[in-house]
Design a protein around this motif. Structure first.
Motif, mmCIF file in Angstrom:
data_model
loop_
_atom_site.group_PDB
_atom_site.id
_atom_site.type_symbol
_atom_site.label_atom_id
_atom_site.label_comp_id
_atom_site.label_asym_id
_atom_site.label_seq_id
_atom_site.Cartn_x
_atom_site.Cartn_y
_atom_site.Cartn_z
ATOM 1 N N TYR A 195 61.119 -26.427 -44.080
ATOM 2 C CA TYR A 195 62.077 -26.047 -43.042
ATOM 3 C C TYR A 195 61.486 -25.017 -42.090
ATOM 4 C CZ TYR A 195 65.819 -28.338 -45.665
ATOM 5 O OH TYR A 195 66.611 -29.256 -46.293
ATOM 6 N N TRP A 196 62.005 -25.023 -40.887
ATOM 7 C CA TRP A 196 61.718 -23.952 -39.942
ATOM 8 C C TRP A 196 63.015 -23.207 -39.629
ATOM 9 C CZ3 TRP A 196 64.883 -24.990 -35.924
ATOM 10 C CH2 TRP A 196 65.104 -26.325 -35.526
ATOM 11 N N ALA A 197 62.879 -21.983 -39.149
ATOM 12 C CA ALA A 197 64.033 -21.160 -38.795
ATOM 13 C C ALA A 197 63.857 -20.641 -37.373
ATOM 14 C CB ALA A 197 64.175 -19.983 -39.769
ATOM 15 N N TYR A 198 64.967 -20.593 -36.635
ATOM 16 C CA TYR A 198 64.890 -20.212 -35.226
ATOM 17 C C TYR A 198 66.083 -19.344 -34.851
ATOM 18 C CZ TYR A 198 62.928 -21.214 -30.542
ATOM 19 O OH TYR A 198 62.294 -21.135 -29.325
ATOM 20 N N ALA A 199 65.820 -18.086 -34.526
ATOM 21 C CA ALA A 199 66.845 -17.219 -33.934
ATOM 22 C C ALA A 199 66.707 -17.415 -32.433
ATOM 23 C CB ALA A 199 66.610 -15.761 -34.329
ATOM 24 N N ASP A 200 67.369 -18.440 -31.940
ATOM 25 C CA ASP A 200 67.182 -18.835 -30.544
ATOM 26 C C ASP A 200 68.334 -18.373 -29.665
ATOM 27 O OD1 ASP A 200 68.933 -20.508 -31.826
ATOM 28 O OD2 ASP A 200 68.155 -22.370 -30.983
ATOM 29 N N TYR A 201 68.002 -18.156 -28.431
ATOM 30 C CA TYR A 201 68.997 -17.841 -27.418
ATOM 31 C C TYR A 201 69.824 -16.602 -27.740
ATOM 32 C CZ TYR A 201 71.140 -19.485 -23.154
ATOM 33 O OH TYR A 201 71.522 -19.605 -21.848
ATOM 34 N N LYS A 202 69.153 -15.517 -28.112
ATOM 35 C CA LYS A 202 69.858 -14.272 -28.439
ATOM 36 C C LYS A 202 69.878 -13.359 -27.212
ATOM 37 C CE LYS A 202 70.177 -15.872 -32.545
ATOM 38 N NZ LYS A 202 71.400 -16.642 -32.862
ATOM 39 N N TYR A 203 71.071 -13.047 -26.743
ATOM 40 C CA TYR A 203 71.191 -12.162 -25.592
ATOM 41 C C TYR A 203 70.726 -10.762 -25.971
ATOM 42 C CZ TYR A 203 73.971 -15.657 -23.147
ATOM 43 O OH TYR A 203 74.391 -16.805 -22.521
ATOM 44 N N ILE A 204 69.764 -10.257 -25.243
ATOM 45 C CA ILE A 204 69.254 -8.914 -25.498
ATOM 46 C C ILE A 204 70.364 -7.888 -25.260
ATOM 47 C CG2 ILE A 204 67.644 -7.162 -24.618
ATOM 48 C CD1 ILE A 204 65.618 -9.430 -24.199
ATOM 49 N N ALA A 205 71.195 -8.111 -24.265
ATOM 50 C CA ALA A 205 72.295 -7.183 -23.987
ATOM 51 C C ALA A 205 73.264 -7.092 -25.161
ATOM 52 C CB ALA A 205 73.042 -7.614 -22.732
ATOM 53 N N ARG A 206 73.421 -8.199 -25.885
ATOM 54 C CA ARG A 206 74.322 -8.206 -27.026
ATOM 55 C C ARG A 206 73.629 -7.659 -28.288
ATOM 56 N NH1 ARG A 206 78.654 -11.311 -27.860
ATOM 57 N NH2 ARG A 206 79.023 -10.777 -25.682
ATOM 58 N N MET A 207 72.391 -8.050 -28.494
ATOM 59 C CA MET A 207 71.671 -7.615 -29.693
ATOM 60 C C MET A 207 71.429 -6.113 -29.703
ATOM 61 S SD MET A 207 68.800 -10.536 -30.462
ATOM 62 C CE MET A 207 68.344 -9.751 -31.995
ATOM 63 N N PHE A 208 71.176 -5.557 -28.524
ATOM 64 C CA PHE A 208 70.834 -4.143 -28.431
ATOM 65 C C PHE A 208 71.882 -3.376 -27.630
ATOM 66 C CE2 PHE A 208 66.853 -6.605 -28.658
ATOM 67 C CZ PHE A 208 66.337 -6.117 -29.845
ATOM 68 N N GLU A 209 73.160 -3.737 -27.817
ATOM 69 C CA GLU A 209 74.220 -3.103 -27.041
ATOM 70 C C GLU A 209 74.334 -1.606 -27.319
ATOM 71 O OE1 GLU A 209 77.805 -5.119 -28.009
ATOM 72 O OE2 GLU A 209 77.532 -4.944 -30.177
ATOM 73 N N ASP A 210 73.831 -1.151 -28.483
ATOM 74 C CA ASP A 210 73.862 0.281 -28.793
ATOM 75 C C ASP A 210 72.536 0.963 -28.494
ATOM 76 O OD1 ASP A 210 72.582 -1.181 -30.745
ATOM 77 O OD2 ASP A 210 73.193 0.126 -32.394
ATOM 78 N N LYS A 211 71.587 0.209 -27.914
ATOM 79 C CA LYS A 211 70.283 0.766 -27.543
ATOM 80 C C LYS A 211 69.924 0.268 -26.149
ATOM 81 C CE LYS A 211 68.501 0.889 -32.320
ATOM 82 N NZ LYS A 211 69.710 0.357 -33.002
ATOM 83 N N THR A 212 70.770 0.569 -25.195
ATOM 84 C CA THR A 212 70.603 0.012 -23.853
ATOM 85 C C THR A 212 69.319 0.456 -23.160
ATOM 86 O OG1 THR A 212 71.945 1.823 -22.937
ATOM 87 C CG2 THR A 212 73.098 -0.211 -23.522
ATOM 88 N N GLU A 213 68.728 1.549 -23.628
ATOM 89 C CA GLU A 213 67.483 2.009 -23.003
ATOM 90 C C GLU A 213 66.348 1.006 -23.193
ATOM 91 O OE1 GLU A 213 67.563 3.411 -27.238
ATOM 92 O OE2 GLU A 213 68.978 3.442 -25.551
ATOM 93 N N ILE A 214 66.483 0.144 -24.187
ATOM 94 C CA ILE A 214 65.420 -0.828 -24.472
ATOM 95 C C ILE A 214 65.365 -1.913 -23.400
ATOM 96 C CG2 ILE A 214 66.667 -2.568 -25.861
ATOM 97 C CD1 ILE A 214 64.364 -2.401 -27.893
#
Length: 489
Positions: free
Chosen positions: A115-134
């Motif tokens: 099997y392969w695994a894919y964390a695809d199409y992840k919004y950076i704004a959502r993933m790092f909403e508590d680290k907006t400086e990134i």
């Protein structure tokens, strides 16, 4: 001070980018074929975003991985045939390495060799909403888009074999930064659409899928694919791929861990594309919702939150129509009052209005992006400066080495930009739980699309057959123009 000035001096070529932001934007807006930008991002902090670094930044946060089989099948492995796992990046890396700690973890039912695994199409704004400086680590302003950074970008993390089915994006053009590992892109020009057998099942707004597995095609059922013109490129870390509007693409990770970032650049043509997408949504939802409820066909892609009602879809269609007509009026007014096309003025005066349809504005894929259009008229008289810093992605029948660029990139001779081996943020997607969600061991992944291979003895026309014809891109384009003529009368 003198030392600081010397470091920024154009005389030091290694510290000078080959294209100014203005020139890079001109290229992005005028190129009619895929191309790879080199030496444009060497100072971007985002280049340190490898999987290990992201593990530290995310600090145990769980994300969704799409699980697929490593198999040689002639049918595309659509997202509706995959299963999904919620896991941390640490758990993903441990599973990829085959560590014993994975025995009882979220990947415990999936053999990493199968099997392969894919964390695809992840919004950076959502993933790092508590680290907006990134967000500032991603500097799309270097390509002539001031203010665009990680907030308007998406993140992709996958293992070897992880792939995105061949499709075209209805909106915008695409810039893709490769950070870790390599990905192989198979691209086809818009003119090949008929040869790729387009389908809207599974349905996802702004994505038109191909029925063909382009790396292992079934030429018996899809004979016209022989006429398609594949452009193949292996994207390496530090390179940025430009994908023009409406180019088909199939993307596959070829290293054990890959990380990339992309951003869709809005175009003036998106107004008409949104009208066509509104027509498509209205027809698909109406017809599929009217089907026998016992039908188990997984027609809605997991990235779509729900099948919106006919009333809602008509509201969306009318608002898309109004937005398009408003845009046309502004364009005509601009042309009548000025002999020059002021891009930034157009962007500020013609902001896309959000279309709200029973959903949160920040989550909805049905909303028109607030960012301004980036419509720059093509300068066809100027020759594109292809060379070691801008390398065209050529059809497979042509040699990329003819550009004299392969060796200059310092890569192995076996890794060429054109390979003859045979063989919104951006799109404004909805964010929400997928309709196909399962942690049951190996369930769903082995399913096959009901329309992928039809028995020649079964001549009955299915709902999906009807839809493939009814919402064919050529048909929806014609419908959009007919509706516009009706409104203008």
């Amino acid at each position: 001070m003198a030392e600081a000035a010397a470091l920024s001096s154009p005389l030091l070529g290694e510290n000078v980018k080959p294209f100014t932001p203005k020139k890079a934007k001109e290229l992005v807006m005028s190129l009619q074929q895929p191309a790879v930008f080199c030496n444009m991002v060497f100072d971007w902090p985002a280049l340190q975003w490898n999987a290990k670094y992201l593990c530290e930044v995310l600090a145990g946060k769980t994300i969704q991985f799409r699980m697929g089989l490593k198999k040689k099948d002639t049918a595309p492995q659509f997202e509706t045939t995959c299963t999904y796992v919620e896991a941390t990046l640490e758990e993903f890396l441990a599973w990829r390495c085959g560590q014993p700690t994975c025995v009882s973890g979220p990947f415990s039912c999936y053999d990493s060799s199968k099997y392969w695994a894919y964390a695809d199409y992840k919004y950076i704004a959502r993933m790092f909403e508590d680290k907006t400086e990134i967000f500032e680590d991603v500097v799309w302003s270097d390509f002539g888009f001031p203010g665009r950074n990680g907030k308007e970008s998406t993140l992709w993390i996958g293992s070897e074999g992880a792939n995105t089915p061949c499709h075209l994006d209805s909106y915008g053009c695409n810039l893709v930064l490769q950070i870790q590992g390599r990905k192989r892109w198979h691209l086809f020009p818009p003119g090949d659409t008929t040869f790729l057998y387009p389908t809207r099942i599974p349905y996802e707004e702004s994505s038109i899928f191909s029925k063909v597995n382009v790396v292992n095609p079934d030429l018996k059922h899809f004979p016209q694919f022989r006429r398609a013109h594949a452009h193949v490129v292996t994207l390496n870390p530090g390179q940025v791929l430009f994908v023009p509007r409406h180019w088909w693409h199939y993307v596959e990770a070829i290293d054990s861990t890959t990380v990339s970032i992309n951003s869709w650049i809005e175009l003036d043509a998106d107004h008409e594309a949104r009208l066509e997408e509104a027509i498509t949504r209205t027809l698909v939802c109406a017809i599929k919702s009217a089907e026998n409820p016992s039908n188990v066909d997984a027609w809605l892609n997991p990235t779509e939150v729900e099948a919106t009602s006919h009333e809602t879809n008509l509201q969306y269609l009318n608002r898309a129509m109004s937005t398009y007509l408003d845009y046309q009026k502004v364009t005509v007014s601009e042309d009548n009052h000025s002999s020059t096309y002021d891009t930034e003025k157009m962007a500020s005066s013609c902001k896309r209005r959000k279309i709200q349809i029973n959903t949160k504005p920040e989550d909805s894929k049905l909303l028109l992006h607030e960012a301004g259009f980036t419509g720059v008229k093509e300068e066809k008289s100027q020759k594109t400066p292809f060379g070691v810093h801008l390398i065209p992605v050529l059809p497979q029948c042509q040699e990329a080495s003819s550009m004299g660029a392969t060796d200059a990139m310092g890569r192995d001779s076996g890794s060429r930009l054109s390979e003859n081996e045979g063989g919104h943020f951006g799109k404004l997607h909805c964010i929400g739980k997928p309709l196909v969600m399962s942690n049951d061991c190996e369930t769903g992944v082995a399913k096959t699309d009901s329309d992928s291979t039809a028995d020649s003895s079964q001549m009955a026309i299915s709902t999906n057959d009807l839809l493939d014809c009814l919402v064919n891109p050529q048909v929806t384009s014609l419908l959009a123009h007919l509706l516009l003529e009706r409104v203008r009368v």
